[in-house]
Design an enzyme around this catalytic site. Structure first.
Site, PDB file in Angstrom:
ATOM      1  CE1 TYR A  14      -4.053   1.996   1.015  1.00  0.00           C
ATOM      2  CE2 TYR A  14      -2.628   2.997   2.651  1.00  0.00           C
ATOM      3  CZ  TYR A  14      -3.813   2.983   1.957  1.00  0.00           C
ATOM      4  OH  TYR A  14      -4.761   3.946   2.201  1.00  0.00           O
ATOM      5  CG  ASP A  38      -9.064   7.937   4.339  1.00  0.00           C
ATOM      6  OD1 ASP A  38      -8.913   8.916   5.093  1.00  0.00           O
ATOM      7  OD2 ASP A  38      -8.152   7.490   3.617  1.00  0.00           O
ATOM      8  CG  ASP A  99      -4.850   3.917   7.134  1.00  0.00           C
ATOM      9  OD1 ASP A  99      -5.399   4.955   7.520  1.00  0.00           O
ATOM     10  OD2 ASP A  99      -4.552   3.696   5.944  1.00  0.00           O
TER      11      ASP A  99
END
Lengths: 124, 124
Positions: A14, A38, A99
Site C-alpha cells: 500500500y 477515510d 489506519d
C-alpha cells in the site's frame, strides 16, 4: 486467514503503491466489496469503483506515506501509524494518520478505517 | 459529542492512571456498558465489573505505557500508538500496540480496541 507476513506485506504494498503513484496497485489490495472509511466518521466508499475513484484522487495530490513505528498485526488485522506528506506549493504539509485494515480469508482488505482529524494536520 | 481536547485528555488520563497503578482511574474513563476488546479478536470485556477485573490484572503486571507519536483525534474517536513496557525479572519486555477509543456523548469511552499480535512483543 492470511498470515501476519501476508498482512504486513499488504501494508508495505500500500505504501509502495502511493510512492509509485499506482492507484490500481492500491485497488488490487482490496476485496471487490470492500469498504473504505477515510476519515472515520465519513460515509464509507464501497466496492472497487468507489475505492478506485477515491485513491486516484488521493494519489493524484502527490501524497506519500511514511510508516511510523512497527505495524501491529494479529488475527485478521493490521494497524499502523504513518505520516502523509503533501507538497503544497513551496511548503510541505503533513497529516498524522492511523489506519486499520481488516482482511478476508483470501488476504484482501475487506475494510479500511483511517483515523485522523483537523488537529493532525501541520503546515496547512 | 466530546471535543478533541476532551478525547485527548482521556488518553493522557489513561496513560497516567497506568503510571500511578490506579485501576479505578482507568475504569472511570469508561461508560458503564463499555466494551474492551484487548487484543482485537478476543471476546470483549463488557461493563465496569469486567473492565475493572481486566485492568486490575493488567496494571498489576507493572505495565507502563509510553505514547508514540501524536494522538489521532476526530469525530468520536481517539487512536494512538504506544509501547507497553513490562519488567520481566531482570529484563525488560515491550509490546507495541495501537488502541482505538470510541466515545459517547458524555465523553466516556464506549468501546476500546487494542491492536497487537505475537510479532509485536520483544524481550519475551
Amino acid at each position: 486467514m492470511p498470515t501476519p507476513e501476508q498482512m504486513q506485506a499488504a501494508v508495505h504494498a500500500y505504501v509502495d503503491a502511493f510512492a509509485r503513484e499506482d492507484s490500481e496497485g492500491v485497488v488490487a489490495l482490496f476485496a471487490e466489496d470492500a469498504t473504505v472509511e477515510d476519515p472515520v466518521g465519513t460515509p464509507a466508499k464501497v466496492g472497487h469503483d468507489a475505492i478506485r475513484e477515491f485513491y486516484t484522487m488521493s494519489i493524484g495530490t502527490g501524497a506519500k506515506l511514511e510508516l511510523q513505528g512497527p505495524i501491529r498485526v494479529g488475527g485478521d488485522f493490521a494497524a499502523f501509524a504513518f505520516q502523509v506528506r503533501l507538497k503544497m506549493g513551496e511548503a510541505d504539509a503533513t497529516v498524522d494518520v492511523i489506519d486499520v485494515f481488516r482482511f478476508d480469508d483470501a488476504g484482501k482488505v475487506r475494510s479500511m478505517q483511517a483515523f485522523f482529524g483537523p488537529g493532525n494536520f501541520t503546515g496547512m
